[in-house]
Structure formats: structure tokens, C-alpha cells
Design a protein around this motif. Sequence first.
Motif, PDB file in Angstrom:
ATOM      1  N   ILE A 491       0.834  -1.201   0.000  1.00  0.00           N
ATOM      2  CA  ILE A 491       0.000   0.000   0.000  1.00  0.00           C
ATOM      3  C   ILE A 491       0.870   1.253   0.000  1.00  0.00           C
ATOM      4  O   ILE A 491       0.584   2.234  -0.705  1.00  0.00           O
ATOM      5  CB  ILE A 491      -0.946  -0.020   1.214  1.00  0.00           C
ATOM      6  N   ASN A 492       1.940   1.231   0.786  1.00  0.00           N
ATOM      7  CA  ASN A 492       2.850   2.385   0.810  1.00  0.00           C
ATOM      8  C   ASN A 492       3.484   2.613  -0.551  1.00  0.00           C
ATOM      9  O   ASN A 492       3.684   3.757  -0.975  1.00  0.00           O
ATOM     10  CB  ASN A 492       3.912   2.182   1.879  1.00  0.00           C
ATOM     11  N   GLU A 493       3.827   1.521  -1.235  1.00  0.00           N
ATOM     12  CA  GLU A 493       4.392   1.681  -2.577  1.00  0.00           C
ATOM     13  C   GLU A 493       3.369   2.288  -3.524  1.00  0.00           C
ATOM     14  O   GLU A 493       3.714   3.126  -4.375  1.00  0.00           O
ATOM     15  CB  GLU A 493       4.862   0.324  -3.098  1.00  0.00           C
ATOM     16  N   ALA A 494       2.092   1.862  -3.418  1.00  0.00           N
ATOM     17  CA  ALA A 494       1.055   2.463  -4.252  1.00  0.00           C
ATOM     18  C   ALA A 494       0.866   3.932  -3.914  1.00  0.00           C
ATOM     19  O   ALA A 494       0.631   4.770  -4.803  1.00  0.00           O
ATOM     20  CB  ALA A 494      -0.259   1.700  -4.068  1.00  0.00           C
ATOM     21  N   LEU A 495       0.987   4.269  -2.633  1.00  0.00           N
ATOM     22  CA  LEU A 495       0.844   5.676  -2.238  1.00  0.00           C
ATOM     23  C   LEU A 495       1.991   6.527  -2.785  1.00  0.00           C
ATOM     24  O   LEU A 495       1.793   7.708  -3.104  1.00  0.00           O
ATOM     25  CB  LEU A 495       0.795   5.781  -0.711  1.00  0.00           C
ATOM     26  N   LEU A 497       3.288   6.296  -5.607  1.00  0.00           N
ATOM     27  CA  LEU A 497       2.990   6.659  -6.986  1.00  0.00           C
ATOM     28  C   LEU A 497       2.073   7.874  -7.049  1.00  0.00           C
ATOM     29  O   LEU A 497       2.020   8.575  -8.062  1.00  0.00           O
ATOM     30  CB  LEU A 497       2.344   5.479  -7.720  1.00  0.00           C
ATOM     31  N   HIS A 498       1.302   8.104  -5.976  1.00  0.00           N
ATOM     32  CA  HIS A 498       0.384   9.241  -5.932  1.00  0.00           C
ATOM     33  C   HIS A 498       0.863  10.322  -4.971  1.00  0.00           C
ATOM     34  O   HIS A 498       0.144  11.312  -4.756  1.00  0.00           O
ATOM     35  CB  HIS A 498      -1.008   8.776  -5.472  1.00  0.00           C
ATOM     36  N   ALA A 499       2.042  10.133  -4.374  1.00  0.00           N
ATOM     37  CA  ALA A 499       2.462  11.014  -3.279  1.00  0.00           C
ATOM     38  C   ALA A 499       2.517  12.474  -3.711  1.00  0.00           C
ATOM     39  O   ALA A 499       2.013  13.366  -3.016  1.00  0.00           O
ATOM     40  CB  ALA A 499       3.821  10.555  -2.741  1.00  0.00           C
ATOM     41  N   VAL A 500       3.136  12.746  -4.866  1.00  0.00           N
ATOM     42  CA  VAL A 500       3.317  14.142  -5.295  1.00  0.00           C
ATOM     43  C   VAL A 500       1.974  14.805  -5.543  1.00  0.00           C
ATOM     44  O   VAL A 500       1.714  15.933  -5.124  1.00  0.00           O
ATOM     45  CB  VAL A 500       4.203  14.193  -6.549  1.00  0.00           C
ATOM     46  N   SER A 501       1.052  14.056  -6.248  1.00  0.00           N
ATOM     47  CA  SER A 501      -0.253  14.653  -6.550  1.00  0.00           C
ATOM     48  C   SER A 501      -1.058  14.848  -5.280  1.00  0.00           C
ATOM     49  O   SER A 501      -1.760  15.860  -5.127  1.00  0.00           O
ATOM     50  CB  SER A 501      -1.018  13.766  -7.527  1.00  0.00           C
ATOM     51  N   PHE A 502      -0.997  13.920  -4.331  1.00  0.00           N
ATOM     52  CA  PHE A 502      -1.700  14.102  -3.068  1.00  0.00           C
ATOM     53  C   PHE A 502      -1.178  15.337  -2.335  1.00  0.00           C
ATOM     54  O   PHE A 502      -1.947  16.134  -1.772  1.00  0.00           O
ATOM     55  CB  PHE A 502      -1.538  12.867  -2.183  1.00  0.00           C
ATOM     56  N   GLU A 503       0.166  15.497  -2.338  1.00  0.00           N
ATOM     57  CA  GLU A 503       0.755  16.635  -1.634  1.00  0.00           C
ATOM     58  C   GLU A 503       0.398  17.939  -2.324  1.00  0.00           C
ATOM     59  O   GLU A 503       0.066  18.936  -1.669  1.00  0.00           O
ATOM     60  CB  GLU A 503       2.273  16.461  -1.580  1.00  0.00           C
ATOM     61  N   ARG A 504       0.422  17.937  -3.665  1.00  0.00           N
ATOM     62  CA  ARG A 504       0.118  19.168  -4.406  1.00  0.00           C
ATOM     63  C   ARG A 504      -1.343  19.578  -4.243  1.00  0.00           C
ATOM     64  O   ARG A 504      -1.658  20.763  -4.199  1.00  0.00           O
ATOM     65  CB  ARG A 504       0.457  18.951  -5.885  1.00  0.00           C
ATOM     66  N   LEU A 505      -2.240  18.573  -4.151  1.00  0.00           N
ATOM     67  CA  LEU A 505      -3.675  18.855  -4.035  1.00  0.00           C
ATOM     68  C   LEU A 505      -4.110  19.068  -2.592  1.00  0.00           C
ATOM     69  O   LEU A 505      -5.283  19.341  -2.335  1.00  0.00           O
ATOM     70  CB  LEU A 505      -4.493  17.706  -4.639  1.00  0.00           C
ATOM     71  N   GLY A 506      -3.201  18.925  -1.641  1.00  0.00           N
ATOM     72  CA  GLY A 506      -3.527  19.140  -0.240  1.00  0.00           C
ATOM     73  C   GLY A 506      -4.384  18.031   0.342  1.00  0.00           C
ATOM     74  O   GLY A 506      -5.238  18.300   1.210  1.00  0.00           O
TER      75      GLY A 506
END
Length: 636
Positions: A491-495, A497-506
Motif C-alpha cells: 500500500i505504501n508503494e502504491a501511495l 505513486l500518488h504522493a506528489v499529486s496528493f501533496e500538491r492537491l492538499g
Amino acid sequence: MANTTTHEPSPSPKPFEPRGQARLSVASRSWILARLDALLSESLRRAEPADRVRYRVMVGAACFLTLANALFILRSLQLRTVPYAALLAGIGYLGTLVLARRARTPTAPAMLLLVTLSIGLVGSIFVNKKPTGGEHAVNMLLPILAVYLVGPRRGLPITLLVFATVGLAHPYYRLQIGIDPSAFTAGNIWFGHLFAGICLLGAWGLSALHSTARNAAQASLERTLRELRDSESKLNSVLESTDDIVVSVDPQGRVITANSAAKLAYQRAGIVLEPGLPLFQNETPERRAEWEARLAQVLQGQRLRIEQVYGSEGSRIVMDISLHPIVGADGRVVGVTLFGHDVTARREAETRLGEMHRTLVDVSRQAGMAEVATGVLHNVGNTLNSVNISTSLVTERLRKSRISGLTKAAQLLREHASDIPSFLARDPQGQKLPAYLIALSDQLQEERDGMIQEMHALGESLEHIKSIVSMQQKHARTAGAVEQVAVPQLINEALRLHAVSFERLGIRVDRDYAEVPLIYVDRHKLLQILINLMGNARHALVESPRQDKCLGIHVRLSPSGEQLHIEVADNGVGIAPENLGRMFTQGFTTKKTGHGFGLHISALAAAEMKGRLTCTSPGPGQGATFTLELPMEAQA
């Protein structure tokens, strides 16, 4: 000419017999037969109609002889004599009725009746003083009943006994002891003739009973045959109304019956299907041997169901054939029934469905790969933005660098190389040069530190890109392989892949991982599901006007410990109740730019892993929760 309608006459009673009297006669006969059947045992009452006629006559004769014997006993007591033979005969007649009520076969009561009648007859002949006792009408009943009840062979000894008694022994006995004139009194003559008349009436009554019972049996038989014909007609109607092939064969494989569908099917192949002909005579030797082996199995009581392919590739027919044993009344298998149903269309549909499923799996896999690739490219693209920014900053700093001032200072030193001490001590430019170099050194040091920092950030971005690509390559190599997986780590590895977009979108990510053991699973399929669920959650959160966007991921075991639950919950736009049942349908999507593949692919992947993917939502604007259930040992 006017149309005339003819009516068949309804059954009427005998000539000159009123209809009401006919009904009364039928009712009385039925009452008599019912009373006689009550004297028979259960097994005798359930006998064939023709046999039941004889059993009724047997108990009817026993009843008549009991009454006649009672009359004879009363006459003897009136004459003050003890009729021992008649008393013994009465016991025998009553014993006959008792045996008939309990016996399973008619032999014992019938023989007891005949033996009793013989003893009574012989005894009465020798006890009676009349020399004409052997000519009494009751003597006719014995041979008739003997042949009727027990057959000619068993009835012959009894008939010979009567013949020897009345034809030889009794005349000889009377000649030896003489004739007693007292036997020819008026009372004896009246009683003898009256008793003979009663016996004649009894003979008529037994004959009438036989006729009535036989007519009832005949009517029952005709009714049974009529019901059988009706049942046969209905069965034939059912068999003829179906398009399925129905054929029955004997143990040798010869046709007994065949419906029209079977005859038509064989006629198309140029084969005439007639009763008595071997059903498999036109098959190849190999296939005939197969059918003989199947028939042998069914004749042993088994049931078979096979699929047989007929015709060439261009005109191929697939038949679903069921073979059932035909069991006779004695429990033996006397034949085989074949039911054939054309399943060609169904098999072709199943083939097409299988091809569509494989195509869908391929499309799903490609869509999943595209989804993963999209996630990879998206995160790589975000990271490349940082790379571009760092590169631009380094370029801009290099362009604005004070390195040109150092070049000018070096040029001045080069021009005054011969008298540098004098240039530095007396020349105004020379006097300013040391301070300038010190200031320039500080600036270059600051520029160097800044560029080192940007290059470090650039290196981190490139390292992040490298890790994303490396992780995707690892998953691609292990696609389809079942291995032990630590679910929280995946799950952490899947996250990531989305980490930058999650951080950018708040988007805040809340992790709640329970202590769970490793499970055997296809890493690629599970990662594909997780990426799809996280991507859907991201879209739901982006479209939501909420400021506190949150994605929650929970990992726990079911209460039984047999399943692993992974929950991906968001507080985004939610799902309308009417859409919950269609969330995993192929092509269904609520997103304007969605293709409707993601959740459908994820549901298929979960099913392939023997798991299940479900969705719940309180309603629009209240978020949604997707739950992936995986068996702990399903793929071990």
C-alpha cells in the motif's frame, strides 16, 4: 336439406329393466363384492383382477357352505342325532374364512375348503341311511370348486376321492348293510329335496358371484387399459411436442420406440429409424464400440450424460445425450432411453463468451497497465517539473554569475604582471583590487552554495524518478506470479505513486494498519486494484468543495480471521444510492473523462484472487468507502 345431428345412445340397463333398478342392482353388486373383499387379506385384495375373482368365489363358497352346513346340523338335531361330520365340516369352513383373512397366498384356505367339503360329503354319505346320498346336488360343487380354485392338477385327487366314494364305496357299503326303509319317510324326502334345491340355488349364487366378480374385474381391467391408453396418448403427445430426440432401445440396442424428432434427425442423415432395427448400425466401428460400452453401463443401473459431436467442421452439431435405464416390474433393467438435446448454439455461444472473456481480460490488463503507466507518468511528470525548476535556477545563476568580474581582475593582474607590488600600492585600481577580490570571493562562494543546493534537489528528483521507474519494472516482472506480500508495504508503494499529486492537491492521507500476516497473492493484481481505488479517491476529492480533503486507508482482519479487509475511504463527492449497484459494471462511470474500466477491472481482479470488492456510501457529498476482501489462505 337441413343439417341433422345424431347422438350416440348412452349406456342403458338391460331390456325391460328400469334405470333406477339398474343403478340399485349395480350398487347391490358393489356392496356384495365389498363385503367379500373384506373377508380377504391385504395381499389377496391387491391381486390381479382375474385372480381376485377366484378369491371372492372361494370366500363366497365358504360362506354358503357354512350356512348350508348349519341347516344340516339343525335338521340332524331335530332328528335327535349328533352330526359329527357336519360339526367338523363347520369348523373347516370357518377356518377357511380365517385363513383367507390372514394368508398371503390362496393355496392354504382353498385346500382347507376343499378338504373340509370332501370330509363333510363323504361323512354325510355314509352316515345318512338313504342309499341315494351319492346323487345329491352338493356333490357337483366339489369337483367344480376344486378345478376352479386350485387348478386341474391339484383338483384331480379330490375329484377322484369323490368319484371313488359315491361311485364305488357307497354302493358297495349299502349292499353290504342293506337298505333301511325308515330313510324313506315323508320328512326325509322333503328335507332331502329341499336341501338339494338349496344347493342348486347355491350353485347359481356362486355362478352369479363369479359372473359379477368377473364383470367387475373386466370393468376394472378395461378402465385400467383406458387409463393406460390415455396416459400413453398424453405421453406420446409430450414426446412428439418436444424438439429433443427421444429413443428407447432394448438391451441389444434395437429400437423400441422413437419420437418424430428422432426419426426426422436420422432421416436427414439418410437413415430410416424403425422399431426392431439396431440404433447404432450406421456408426463407425470405434463409435459403435463406445455406444455398446455405454449401454452396458446403463443396463447395470447407471445413468450417463455425454456430449457427442456429429458432422464435419462446416456442419458440426453438438448433442447433449442422457441415457437412463428402463426398469421392469421385477426390478430388472429391460432397456435404455436416450434423450438428445441440440446444444450447438449454446456451445457456440459459450465459445464466443469465452473469447470475449479472454478479450476482456486482455483489455482489462492493458487498461490496468495503462492506469499504472498513467500514474507513473503523472508522478514522473510532477517530479520533472521540480527538475526543470532546479535546472532553470542553476542556469539563471550561472548566467548572472560574477565570474566576469574575476576575469577582469585577472586581466588587470596580467597587464601589470611585471610590477604587481607597485600596481597594488600606487595605482588606484590596484589599491581597490584586493577588496574587490574579497567581495567577489564571498559572492562566488554564495553562488556556489546555492547551485550545490539546487543540484542536490535536482539529484533527489532524479532519484525519485529512478525509484518510480524501478518499482514499476519490479511489478511488471512479477505480474501473474503468486508470492508472499506484506500488504501495508505494498500500500505504501502504491501511495508513493500518488504522493506528489496528493501533496500538491492538499490531500491528507491517514494510514491505519493493523498487525496482519503475510498473504499469498498476485502482487501486480493487488497493486492494480490499489492504484485504481486511490485514483478514484483522488478524483472524488478533487471534485469536492471541501477544504479538509482526507484519504483513509485501513487494513484489518475479519472477525473470523479468515479474510483480510483493505478499506480505501474518502470524504469526497460520494455516490448516489441509484449508482451504488452499478459501480463495478463495465463502461459505467460518473466522471466526465472516465472510461468505466477501472472499477470493473478491479472487481474482476479481486474475483480472480478469490476475493471481493464492494462499495458503500452514505450519499452524495458524504464520501465513499471501497472494501477489498481477500482470503488469507486462498492462494497458498
